[in-house]
Design an enzyme around this catalytic site. Structure first.
Site, mmCIF file in Angstrom:
data_model
loop_
_atom_site.group_PDB
_atom_site.id
_atom_site.type_symbol
_atom_site.label_atom_id
_atom_site.label_comp_id
_atom_site.label_asym_id
_atom_site.label_seq_id
_atom_site.Cartn_x
_atom_site.Cartn_y
_atom_site.Cartn_z
ATOM 1 C CE1 TYR A 26 30.699 -33.278 -25.164
ATOM 2 C CE2 TYR A 26 32.204 -35.088 -25.619
ATOM 3 C CZ TYR A 26 31.982 -33.767 -25.271
ATOM 4 O OH TYR A 26 33.053 -32.927 -25.060
ATOM 5 C CE LYS A 58 37.012 -38.911 -24.427
ATOM 6 N NZ LYS A 58 35.731 -38.488 -24.964
HETATM 7 C C1 LIG Z 1 35.488 -37.217 -25.712
HETATM 8 C C2 LIG Z 1 34.687 -37.336 -26.937
HETATM 9 C C3 LIG Z 1 34.842 -36.434 -27.994
HETATM 10 C C4 LIG Z 1 35.777 -35.251 -27.918
HETATM 11 O O1 LIG Z 1 37.123 -35.599 -27.768
HETATM 12 P P1 LIG Z 1 38.155 -34.554 -27.146
HETATM 13 O O2 LIG Z 1 39.484 -35.255 -27.268
HETATM 14 O O3 LIG Z 1 37.738 -34.297 -25.741
HETATM 15 O O4 LIG Z 1 38.096 -33.326 -27.978
HETATM 16 C C5 LIG Z 1 34.076 -36.631 -29.123
HETATM 17 N N1 LIG Z 1 33.209 -37.661 -29.215
HETATM 18 C C6 LIG Z 1 33.049 -38.560 -28.224
HETATM 19 C C7 LIG Z 1 32.099 -39.697 -28.408
HETATM 20 C C8 LIG Z 1 33.763 -38.429 -27.049
HETATM 21 O O5 LIG Z 1 33.576 -39.304 -26.045
#
Ligand SMILES: *Cc1c(COP(=O)(O)O)cnc(C)c1O
Length: 431
Positions: free
Chosen positions: A148, A278
């Site tokens: 993801y 994050k």
């Molecule tokens: C959450 C996440 C994203 C995307 O980040 P956003 O701030 O939601 O756009 C990309 N890669 C990984 C591994 C994630 O957990």
């Protein structure tokens, strides 16, 4: 229900589109009025123990005094200023501090406005690197199934092609290459055969591949799967052998969540490009960053457009950079190491009873991440209210009920969180 609260929910229903939701939403959301430490306070006065850290981000807990102070201090100087032709102390010092924490030889930082955008930038960097090196035909990516990487179009194109969104957007997305998710799970004996698929794709398509994109060790939203770090070491070697860049998406894993500062450290490797987000701001504001080696930067400069073709309006937002610096200062102090290893032990013990349930396929724990994988998808309309009723905030998806609490969660709250998960999972077998 209190009339003001009822009114708010009615307005929400009329006007607000929630993530991955129908409009209006199928279920009313819970209204959070404030939060403190590892607790969310609801508008109706109830308090929930937070098992999600607001999607991996709030590692130091809500309303941390030092983070609150950092953002307030910055607010009295300026909330924002454009970044084209301008720089500012919060951005410069944050870049240096990130480079100090990150594996060598990552040495340059491009600030993005979210995780997804950081991944878009990382991929553009890789394409532009090969343009600069006179090899524009290297414009495909290879990614792992079960991955993801975000919700924007470019990021979506490297998410898992089946349980991601490819099926729905197949006509729109660029066609990249995929290899099976790493076959050897975390903790199992290593088997060199696990590299065969990646080696084959690189041998066949290496001349058209710009980069391998992966989440190191922990695949997050694509399935909460933990794999053997030897895969990463071998992948790094294969990338070098076939002239392919390695992009590590540390957006979920960065800043201690897996028990190491970055998950790449489990394998002792360094990527060419690394995306973080994050927890970067302790979950206070949206901010991403892409770290790269000097060699990548030189390649980007050397040809094609000759400079990185990206520049968001809110790039390096000073409030976000200031709070990120305060968060990194807490990270550098190192209390997370003990907190995460204590969480790991408590999660392992606390979630273990799920293992005996007939509708549970597996329970797995790594660092501050606990996963209960069921044999069939949960029934959200039933399980979500049941979790709230049990006093915890956990947001399952598909067959996964999982937690990654703030590092500051008390032992008592963590025990309660696990007990609630066990009780709710036991009481609500999927249909
Ligand atoms: C959450 C996440 C994203 C995307 O980040 P956003 O701030 O939601 O756009 C990309 N890669 C990984 C591994 C994630 O957990």
């Amino acid at each position: 229900m209190d009339p003001a609260l009822r009114h708010l929910l009615e307005l929400d229903r009329q006007h607000v589109w929630h993530p991955y939701a129908t409009m209006p939403a199928a279920m009313p959301p819970v209204v959070v009025e404030s939060a403190q430490g590892a607790r969310l306070r609801l508008a109706d006065g109830r308090e929930l123990i937070d098992g999600m850290a607001s999607w991996w981000a709030v590692i130091h807990g809500y309303r941390h005094p030092e983070l609150d102070a950092a953002i307030t201090r910055q607010l009295s100087r300026m909330a924002h200023v454009m970044f084209g032709g301008i720089t500012h102390e919060p951005a410069v010092l944050l870049a240096r501090e990130l480079v100090e924490l990150a594996p060598e030889p990552l040495s340059v930082v491009f600030f993005a406005d979210s995780g997804s955008v950081a991944m878009e930038v990382a991929m553009k960097m890789a394409f532009q690197y090969w343009m600069g090196r006179g090899r524009p035909e290297k414009c495909r990516l290879v990614a792992l199934r079960g991955g993801y990487h975000g919700d924007t179009l470019g990021a979506m194109s490297v998410c898992d092609p089946e349980n991601g969104m490819h099926a729905h957007f197949a006509r729109i997305l660029p066609q990249h290459l995929f290899v099976p998710r790493p076959a050897v799970p975390w903790g199992a004996p290593w088997d060199d055969q696990a590299m065969a698929a990646l080696e084959e794709v690189l041998a066949r398509h290496g001349s058209e591949i710009a980069a391998l994109v992966l989440e190191p060790v922990v695949q997050g939203a694509g399935g909460m799967y933990f794999y053997h770090p030897q895969f990463l070491r071998a992948a790094r070697r294969l990338c070098d052998a076939f002239d392919v860049l390695l992009i590590a998406d540390e957006i979920a894993t960065g800043f201690g969540r897996t028990g190491r500062m970055f998950a790449c450290e489990h394998a002792g490797i360094s990527p060419d490009i690394m995306a973080v987000g994050k927890a970067l701001t302790g979950g206070y504001l949206t901010l991403g960053a892409v770290l790269a080696t000097a060699a990548v930067a030189q390649g980007v400069n050397a040809g094609g457009p000759g400079c990185l073709m990206h520049g968001p309006t809110f790039m390096a937002n000073p409030l976000a950079c200031a709070v990120a610096r305060a968060s990194l200062e807490l990270v550098r102090q190192g209390g997370w190491r003990q907190a995460v290893s204590r969480m790991e032990a408590l999660l392992r013990e606390g979630l273990a009873p799920c293992q005996d349930l007939p509708h549970v396929a597996e329970v797995r724990v790594l660092g501050g991440i606990g996963v209960v994988e069921l044999t069939a998808p949960v029934h959200m309309a039933v399980i979500q209210p049941a979790l709230v009723h049990a006093g915890v905030w956990v947001r399952p998806f598909g067959r996964l009920v999982y937690v990654m609490p703030p590092y500051v969660i008390s032992e008592e709250d963590l025990v309660h969180l696990c007990q609630a998960v066990v009780a709710v999972v036991a009481a609500h077998p999927p249909a």
